[in-house]
Design a protein around this motif. Structure first.
Motif, short mmCIF file in Angstrom:
data_model
loop_
_atom_site.label_atom_id
_atom_site.label_comp_id
_atom_site.label_asym_id
_atom_site.label_seq_id
_atom_site.Cartn_x
_atom_site.Cartn_y
_atom_site.Cartn_z
N ALA A 34 -3.28 13.43 16.20
CA ALA A 34 -4.06 13.81 15.02
C ALA A 34 -3.34 14.75 14.08
O ALA A 34 -3.93 15.18 13.08
N THR A 35 -2.07 15.07 14.33
CA THR A 35 -1.37 16.03 13.48
C THR A 35 -0.09 15.43 12.91
O THR A 35 0.52 14.54 13.51
N SER A 36 0.33 15.95 11.77
CA SER A 36 1.60 15.52 11.19
C SER A 36 2.76 15.84 12.12
O SER A 36 3.68 15.03 12.29
N GLU A 37 2.71 17.03 12.73
CA GLU A 37 3.80 17.43 13.63
C GLU A 37 3.88 16.49 14.84
O GLU A 37 4.97 16.11 15.27
N GLY A 38 2.71 16.14 15.37
CA GLY A 38 2.69 15.24 16.51
C GLY A 38 3.23 13.87 16.16
O GLY A 38 3.99 13.26 16.95
N ASN A 39 2.89 13.36 14.98
CA ASN A 39 3.37 12.04 14.59
C ASN A 39 4.85 12.06 14.24
O ASN A 39 5.54 11.05 14.43
N THR A 40 5.35 13.19 13.76
CA THR A 40 6.79 13.32 13.55
C THR A 40 7.53 13.25 14.88
O THR A 40 8.57 12.60 14.99
N ALA A 41 6.97 13.90 15.90
CA ALA A 41 7.58 13.85 17.22
C ALA A 41 7.53 12.44 17.80
O ALA A 41 8.48 11.96 18.43
N LEU A 42 6.41 11.74 17.59
CA LEU A 42 6.31 10.35 18.04
C LEU A 42 7.32 9.46 17.32
O LEU A 42 7.90 8.55 17.93
N ALA A 43 7.55 9.72 16.05
CA ALA A 43 8.54 8.95 15.29
C ALA A 43 9.92 9.13 15.89
O ALA A 43 10.72 8.18 15.94
N GLN A 44 10.21 10.32 16.36
CA GLN A 44 11.51 10.55 17.00
C GLN A 44 11.63 9.76 18.30
O GLN A 44 12.71 9.24 18.62
N ALA A 45 10.53 9.64 19.03
CA ALA A 45 10.54 8.81 20.24
C ALA A 45 10.76 7.34 19.89
O ALA A 45 11.52 6.62 20.57
N HIS A 46 10.11 6.86 18.82
CA HIS A 46 10.34 5.49 18.35
C HIS A 46 11.81 5.28 18.00
O HIS A 46 12.40 4.25 18.31
N HIS A 47 12.38 6.27 17.32
CA HIS A 47 13.76 6.13 16.86
C HIS A 47 14.73 6.08 18.04
O HIS A 47 15.70 5.32 18.02
N LEU A 48 14.46 6.87 19.05
CA LEU A 48 15.29 6.84 20.25
C LEU A 48 15.22 5.46 20.90
O LEU A 48 16.24 4.89 21.29
N ALA A 49 14.00 4.92 21.03
CA ALA A 49 13.84 3.60 21.62
C ALA A 49 14.53 2.54 20.79
O ALA A 49 15.19 1.63 21.33
N PHE A 50 14.40 2.63 19.48
CA PHE A 50 15.03 1.65 18.59
C PHE A 50 16.55 1.70 18.73
O PHE A 50 17.22 0.66 18.77
N THR A 51 17.11 2.90 18.81
CA THR A 51 18.55 3.05 18.96
C THR A 51 19.03 2.42 20.26
O THR A 51 20.07 1.74 20.29
N ARG A 52 18.27 2.61 21.32
CA ARG A 52 18.63 1.98 22.61
C ARG A 52 18.57 0.46 22.51
O ARG A 52 19.39 -0.25 23.08
N TRP A 53 17.57 -0.04 21.76
CA TRP A 53 17.44 -1.48 21.60
C TRP A 53 18.62 -2.05 20.81
O TRP A 53 19.15 -3.11 21.17
N VAL A 54 19.04 -1.36 19.77
CA VAL A 54 20.21 -1.83 19.00
C VAL A 54 21.44 -1.89 19.90
O VAL A 54 22.21 -2.85 19.83
N GLU A 55 21.62 -0.90 20.74
CA GLU A 55 22.75 -0.92 21.66
C GLU A 55 22.66 -2.12 22.59
O GLU A 55 23.67 -2.78 22.88
N TRP A 56 21.44 -2.42 23.07
CA TRP A 56 21.25 -3.60 23.92
C TRP A 56 21.57 -4.88 23.16
O TRP A 56 22.22 -5.79 23.69
N MET A 57 21.11 -4.97 21.91
CA MET A 57 21.37 -6.16 21.09
C MET A 57 22.86 -6.37 20.90
O MET A 57 23.36 -7.51 20.98
N LEU A 58 23.62 -5.31 20.67
CA LEU A 58 25.05 -5.43 20.47
C LEU A 58 25.75 -5.87 21.75
O LEU A 58 26.77 -6.56 21.69
N GLU A 59 25.19 -5.49 22.87
CA GLU A 59 25.79 -5.88 24.16
C GLU A 59 25.58 -7.36 24.45
O GLU A 59 26.30 -7.94 25.27
N GLN A 60 24.59 -7.99 23.81
CA GLN A 60 24.27 -9.40 24.06
C GLN A 60 25.24 -10.35 23.40
O GLN A 60 25.21 -11.55 23.63
N ARG A 61 26.06 -9.83 22.52
CA ARG A 61 26.95 -10.70 21.74
C ARG A 61 27.90 -11.48 22.65
O ARG A 61 28.47 -10.93 23.56
#
Length: 287
Positions: free
Chosen positions: A260-287
């Motif tokens: 319910a807070t801007s600060e909390g959603n900013t922290a959640l966005a950082q978790a999303h970004h970490l997951a996304f970065t790991r996914w990109v690394e996985w995608m590059l490994e599939q080549r």
């Protein structure tokens, strides 16, 4: 509406052509990327904050502070995450720029073209937009739909993620991996706050009681459904990667305090970004 949403932050739909000509263009996936720079040039990150004024989503009542609506919370998260993506060199689009995309169903375009206006039109609009962005940009869109969950059962807590059950097999597999990365990162996020909210799983649409709609020609992502874009025989998920993220449970007090807070959603966005970065690394490994 399509033009406005695509043009926000300088992202256009490309040269003006007729809808028929655009739809007739072949849908071709880009070749596998071997480097991060190639990946960033071949994919378009589409953030989809769930809900609008016509469909507010679930209310969030934190123990401390004012209550908010899901549509506000997911927009806060999208704005925060978009900033992280842009700083990392990604090209992004949001499916809508503010929470007034559809003020009310009586003003919603009849996107499904069934002579009625309903929540289906909102969802179909988003699928159409992402489909056309992929066709006209020559990139593969990665649609990430952001949500908050709720449940009357107080024992149900934590994140839940979805990927499509129908569409291009390669894109589905890539979406499944992204959903898994998001689920695991969010489970770690809640654990890091000492909140007992373990992940609830990674599901494809047919495990969520929408199989009849899928059989009728819909593609489903979580409980969000859409028909092929007008003029196209392909399902949207034949054209783009898609996941839906329920980041937490609004009916769980400790989670609600973060959601319910801007600060909390900013922290959640950082978790999303970490997951996304790991996914990109996985995608590059599939080549």
């Amino acid at each position: 509406n399509l033009g406005y949403a695509a043009a926000q932050r300088g992202r256009g739909l490309g040269p003006h052509v007729s809808a028929e000509a655009a739809n007739a263009a072949p849908v071709t996936a880009p070749p596998p990327a071997g480097t991060l720079a190639e990946f960033q040039s071949r994919y378009l990150i589409v953030l989809d904050p769930g809900h609008t004024r016509a469909d507010n989503g679930t209310p969030i009542y934190p123990p401390i502070g004012r209550p908010v609506l899901e549509r506000w919370a997911v927009l806060e998260r999208a704005y925060a995450w978009e900033a992280l993506l842009k700083r990392s060199g990604w090209t992004t689009v949001r499916t809508h720029d503010d929470d007034s995309l559809f003020d009310e169903y009586t003003r919603t375009p009849d996107t499904v073209n069934d002579g009625k206006t309903s929540r289906r039109d909102d969802l179909q609009y988003r699928a159409n937009l992402v489909t056309y962005l992929g066709i006209r940009s020559g990139r593969t869109p990665v649609l990430i739909s952001l949500h908050v969950d709720s449940n009357a059962n107080p024992t149900i807590v934590g994140p839940l993620t979805f990927y499509p059950a129908h569409g291009d097999e390669t894109l589905i597999a890539q979406g499944k991996q992204l959903a898994e990365e998001m689920h695991n990162a969010l489970a770690d996020f809640w654990a890091g706050l000492s909140i007992e909210a373990p992940g609830r799983g990674v599901l494809h649409a047919d495990t969520y009681a929408w199989d009849r709609m899928a059989e009728a020609g819909y593609t489903t992502i979580g409980n969000r459904f859409s028909l092929p874009a007008p003029g196209l025989d392909l399902l949207p998920t034949d054209v783009y990667i898609a996941v839906l993220i329920e980041a937490g449970i609004a009916t769980h007090p400790e989670e609600a305090q973060i959601l319910a807070t801007s600060e909390g959603n900013t922290a959640l966005a950082q978790a999303h970004h970490l997951a996304f970065t790991r996914w990109v690394e996985w995608m590059l490994e599939q080549r």
